[in-house]
Design a protein around this motif. Structure first.
Motif, PDB file in Angstrom:
ATOM      1  N   GLY A  36      -6.611 -25.733  11.783  1.00 47.00           N
ATOM      2  CA  GLY A  36      -5.858 -25.944  13.027  1.00 47.00           C
ATOM      3  C   GLY A  36      -4.844 -24.847  13.259  1.00 47.00           C
ATOM      4  O   GLY A  36      -4.678 -24.355  14.382  1.00 47.00           O
ATOM      5  N   ALA A  37      -4.133 -24.437  12.186  1.00 45.83           N
ATOM      6  CA  ALA A  37      -3.148 -23.361  12.308  1.00 45.83           C
ATOM      7  C   ALA A  37      -3.822 -22.060  12.734  1.00 45.83           C
ATOM      8  O   ALA A  37      -3.295 -21.321  13.574  1.00 45.83           O
ATOM      9  CB  ALA A  37      -2.408 -23.173  10.985  1.00 45.83           C
ATOM     10  N   ILE A  38      -4.995 -21.799  12.185  1.00 40.33           N
ATOM     11  CA  ILE A  38      -5.745 -20.597  12.561  1.00 40.33           C
ATOM     12  C   ILE A  38      -6.141 -20.654  14.032  1.00 40.33           C
ATOM     13  O   ILE A  38      -5.986 -19.674  14.771  1.00 40.33           O
ATOM     14  CB  ILE A  38      -6.982 -20.421  11.654  1.00 40.33           C
ATOM     15  CG1 ILE A  38      -6.544 -19.979  10.258  1.00 40.33           C
ATOM     16  CG2 ILE A  38      -7.970 -19.423  12.249  1.00 40.33           C
ATOM     17  CD1 ILE A  38      -7.651 -19.964   9.225  1.00 40.33           C
ATOM     18  N   MET A  39      -6.626 -21.801  14.474  1.00 41.30           N
ATOM     19  CA  MET A  39      -7.047 -21.939  15.875  1.00 41.30           C
ATOM     20  C   MET A  39      -5.860 -21.755  16.821  1.00 41.30           C
ATOM     21  O   MET A  39      -5.972 -21.075  17.847  1.00 41.30           O
ATOM     22  CB  MET A  39      -7.728 -23.281  16.077  1.00 41.30           C
ATOM     23  CG  MET A  39      -9.074 -23.358  15.378  1.00 41.30           C
ATOM     24  SD  MET A  39      -9.834 -25.005  15.342  1.00 41.30           S
ATOM     25  CE  MET A  39      -9.801 -25.490  17.038  1.00 41.30           C
ATOM     26  N   VAL A  40      -4.709 -22.329  16.471  1.00 48.00           N
ATOM     27  CA  VAL A  40      -3.510 -22.176  17.307  1.00 48.00           C
ATOM     28  C   VAL A  40      -3.072 -20.712  17.328  1.00 48.00           C
ATOM     29  O   VAL A  40      -2.741 -20.162  18.392  1.00 48.00           O
ATOM     30  CB  VAL A  40      -2.372 -23.098  16.809  1.00 48.00           C
ATOM     31  CG1 VAL A  40      -1.041 -22.736  17.456  1.00 48.00           C
ATOM     32  CG2 VAL A  40      -2.719 -24.555  17.076  1.00 48.00           C
ATOM     33  N   GLY A  41      -3.069 -20.055  16.171  1.00 49.92           N
ATOM     34  CA  GLY A  41      -2.675 -18.650  16.104  1.00 49.92           C
ATOM     35  C   GLY A  41      -3.572 -17.766  16.961  1.00 49.92           C
ATOM     36  O   GLY A  41      -3.091 -16.910  17.710  1.00 49.92           O
ATOM     37  N   ILE A  42      -4.874 -17.978  16.854  1.00 52.14           N
ATOM     38  CA  ILE A  42      -5.818 -17.179  17.649  1.00 52.14           C
ATOM     39  C   ILE A  42      -5.626 -17.446  19.138  1.00 52.14           C
ATOM     40  O   ILE A  42      -5.586 -16.510  19.945  1.00 52.14           O
ATOM     41  CB  ILE A  42      -7.270 -17.454  17.210  1.00 52.14           C
ATOM     42  CG1 ILE A  42      -7.506 -16.885  15.807  1.00 52.14           C
ATOM     43  CG2 ILE A  42      -8.275 -16.862  18.207  1.00 52.14           C
ATOM     44  CD1 ILE A  42      -8.836 -17.274  15.185  1.00 52.14           C
ATOM     45  N   SER A  63     -12.542  -5.597  22.914  1.00 50.31           N
ATOM     46  CA  SER A  63     -11.120  -5.671  23.261  1.00 50.31           C
ATOM     47  C   SER A  63     -10.353  -6.807  22.599  1.00 50.31           C
ATOM     48  O   SER A  63      -9.194  -6.636  22.236  1.00 50.31           O
ATOM     49  CB  SER A  63     -10.963  -5.767  24.777  1.00 50.31           C
ATOM     50  OG  SER A  63     -11.589  -6.941  25.250  1.00 50.31           O
ATOM     51  N   TYR A  64     -10.939  -7.948  22.408  1.00 48.91           N
ATOM     52  CA  TYR A  64     -10.190  -9.096  21.890  1.00 48.91           C
ATOM     53  C   TYR A  64     -10.195  -9.200  20.365  1.00 48.91           C
ATOM     54  O   TYR A  64      -9.551 -10.093  19.805  1.00 48.91           O
ATOM     55  CB  TYR A  64     -10.707 -10.397  22.502  1.00 48.91           C
ATOM     56  CG  TYR A  64     -12.174 -10.656  22.245  1.00 48.91           C
ATOM     57  CD1 TYR A  64     -12.590 -11.279  21.079  1.00 48.91           C
ATOM     58  CD2 TYR A  64     -13.138 -10.263  23.164  1.00 48.91           C
ATOM     59  CE1 TYR A  64     -13.929 -11.492  20.828  1.00 48.91           C
ATOM     60  CE2 TYR A  64     -14.478 -10.484  22.918  1.00 48.91           C
ATOM     61  CZ  TYR A  64     -14.865 -11.100  21.752  1.00 48.91           C
ATOM     62  OH  TYR A  64     -16.197 -11.318  21.507  1.00 48.91           O
ATOM     63  N   VAL A  65     -10.855  -8.296  19.668  1.00 43.19           N
ATOM     64  CA  VAL A  65     -10.920  -8.358  18.197  1.00 43.19           C
ATOM     65  C   VAL A  65      -9.522  -8.271  17.583  1.00 43.19           C
ATOM     66  O   VAL A  65      -9.183  -9.031  16.680  1.00 43.19           O
ATOM     67  CB  VAL A  65     -11.841  -7.258  17.632  1.00 43.19           C
ATOM     68  CG1 VAL A  65     -11.673  -7.094  16.135  1.00 43.19           C
ATOM     69  CG2 VAL A  65     -13.285  -7.567  17.967  1.00 43.19           C
ATOM     70  N   GLY A  66      -8.710  -7.375  18.055  1.00 43.78           N
ATOM     71  CA  GLY A  66      -7.352  -7.235  17.530  1.00 43.78           C
ATOM     72  C   GLY A  66      -6.533  -8.487  17.746  1.00 43.78           C
ATOM     73  O   GLY A  66      -5.727  -8.871  16.892  1.00 43.78           O
ATOM     74  N   GLN A  67      -6.747  -9.150  18.866  1.00 46.35           N
ATOM     75  CA  GLN A  67      -6.017 -10.385  19.143  1.00 46.35           C
ATOM     76  C   GLN A  67      -6.458 -11.509  18.206  1.00 46.35           C
ATOM     77  O   GLN A  67      -5.629 -12.277  17.712  1.00 46.35           O
ATOM     78  CB  GLN A  67      -6.215 -10.796  20.602  1.00 46.35           C
ATOM     79  CG  GLN A  67      -5.611  -9.801  21.567  1.00 46.35           C
ATOM     80  CD  GLN A  67      -6.059 -10.018  22.996  1.00 46.35           C
ATOM     81  OE1 GLN A  67      -6.825 -10.917  23.288  1.00 46.35           O
ATOM     82  NE2 GLN A  67      -5.570  -9.178  23.890  1.00 46.35           N
ATOM     83  N   VAL A  68      -7.749 -11.608  17.932  1.00 51.22           N
ATOM     84  CA  VAL A  68      -8.256 -12.632  17.022  1.00 51.22           C
ATOM     85  C   VAL A  68      -7.730 -12.378  15.610  1.00 51.22           C
ATOM     86  O   VAL A  68      -7.258 -13.302  14.925  1.00 51.22           O
ATOM     87  CB  VAL A  68      -9.804 -12.684  17.038  1.00 51.22           C
ATOM     88  CG1 VAL A  68     -10.334 -13.577  15.927  1.00 51.22           C
ATOM     89  CG2 VAL A  68     -10.300 -13.167  18.398  1.00 51.22           C
ATOM     90  N   LEU A  69      -7.787 -11.129  15.167  1.00 48.93           N
ATOM     91  CA  LEU A  69      -7.272 -10.792  13.839  1.00 48.93           C
ATOM     92  C   LEU A  69      -5.778 -11.076  13.743  1.00 48.93           C
ATOM     93  O   LEU A  69      -5.292 -11.594  12.732  1.00 48.93           O
ATOM     94  CB  LEU A  69      -7.561  -9.329  13.510  1.00 48.93           C
ATOM     95  CG  LEU A  69      -9.031  -8.947  13.407  1.00 48.93           C
ATOM     96  CD1 LEU A  69      -9.177  -7.462  13.125  1.00 48.93           C
ATOM     97  CD2 LEU A  69      -9.747  -9.764  12.359  1.00 48.93           C
ATOM     98  N   THR A  70      -5.046 -10.760  14.791  1.00 49.19           N
ATOM     99  CA  THR A  70      -3.615 -11.038  14.817  1.00 49.19           C
ATOM    100  C   THR A  70      -3.363 -12.537  14.758  1.00 49.19           C
ATOM    101  O   THR A  70      -2.454 -12.995  14.057  1.00 49.19           O
ATOM    102  CB  THR A  70      -2.972 -10.431  16.079  1.00 49.19           C
ATOM    103  OG1 THR A  70      -3.278  -9.038  16.124  1.00 49.19           O
ATOM    104  CG2 THR A  70      -1.467 -10.623  16.083  1.00 49.19           C
ATOM    105  N   GLY A  71      -4.186 -13.311  15.456  1.00 51.72           N
ATOM    106  CA  GLY A  71      -4.057 -14.772  15.411  1.00 51.72           C
ATOM    107  C   GLY A  71      -4.275 -15.320  14.015  1.00 51.72           C
ATOM    108  O   GLY A  71      -3.563 -16.227  13.571  1.00 51.72           O
ATOM    109  N   LEU A  72      -5.258 -14.761  13.310  1.00 59.33           N
ATOM    110  CA  LEU A  72      -5.486 -15.165  11.923  1.00 59.33           C
ATOM    111  C   LEU A  72      -4.263 -14.871  11.069  1.00 59.33           C
ATOM    112  O   LEU A  72      -3.852 -15.693  10.241  1.00 59.33           O
ATOM    113  CB  LEU A  72      -6.700 -14.438  11.344  1.00 59.33           C
ATOM    114  CG  LEU A  72      -8.063 -14.983  11.722  1.00 59.33           C
ATOM    115  CD1 LEU A  72      -9.152 -13.977  11.368  1.00 59.33           C
ATOM    116  CD2 LEU A  72      -8.322 -16.299  11.017  1.00 59.33           C
TER     117      LEU A  72
END
Length: 105
Positions: A36-42, A63-72
């Protein structure tokens, strides 16, 4: 930023991401709190455009790869994220200082 410093930071980010992903599985079972924390962060990073890869000078082909990694990464919490960003900032400052000193000589 110096390319070598960027690659070192990318290696640290990769290790942090792997450790984050491993935390989801606890003795063969899924830890839904961590998931859940990972999903919220992403989600937060996708909605805000936060992107650690662009911060260190990389432009992902998707384009969104950096955002997903940052969310993780931010799913690990404020202390972890603060420590990681402080390390990145310090490496950037050291690289700039070295480049300035080299250019003066």
């Amino acid at each position: 930023m110096d390319k070598l410093a960027s690659i070192i930071i990318l290696a640290a980010v990769a290790e942090a991401l792997w450790e984050t992903i491993k935390m989801v599985f606890d003795h063969g079972k899924v830890d839904f709190n961590k998931l859940g924390a990972i999903m919220v962060g992403i989600l937060l990073c996708l909605l805000t455009g936060a992107d650690i890869l662009s911060l260190i000078g990389f432009s992902p082909k998707i384009s969104y790869v950096g955002q997903v990694l940052t969310g993780l990464l931010i799913s690990r919490g404020a202390n972890f994220t603060h420590d990681l960003l402080t390390s990145i900032y310090n490496l950037q400052q050291n690289t700039r200082n070295e480049n300035t000193n080299t250019n003066k000589q």
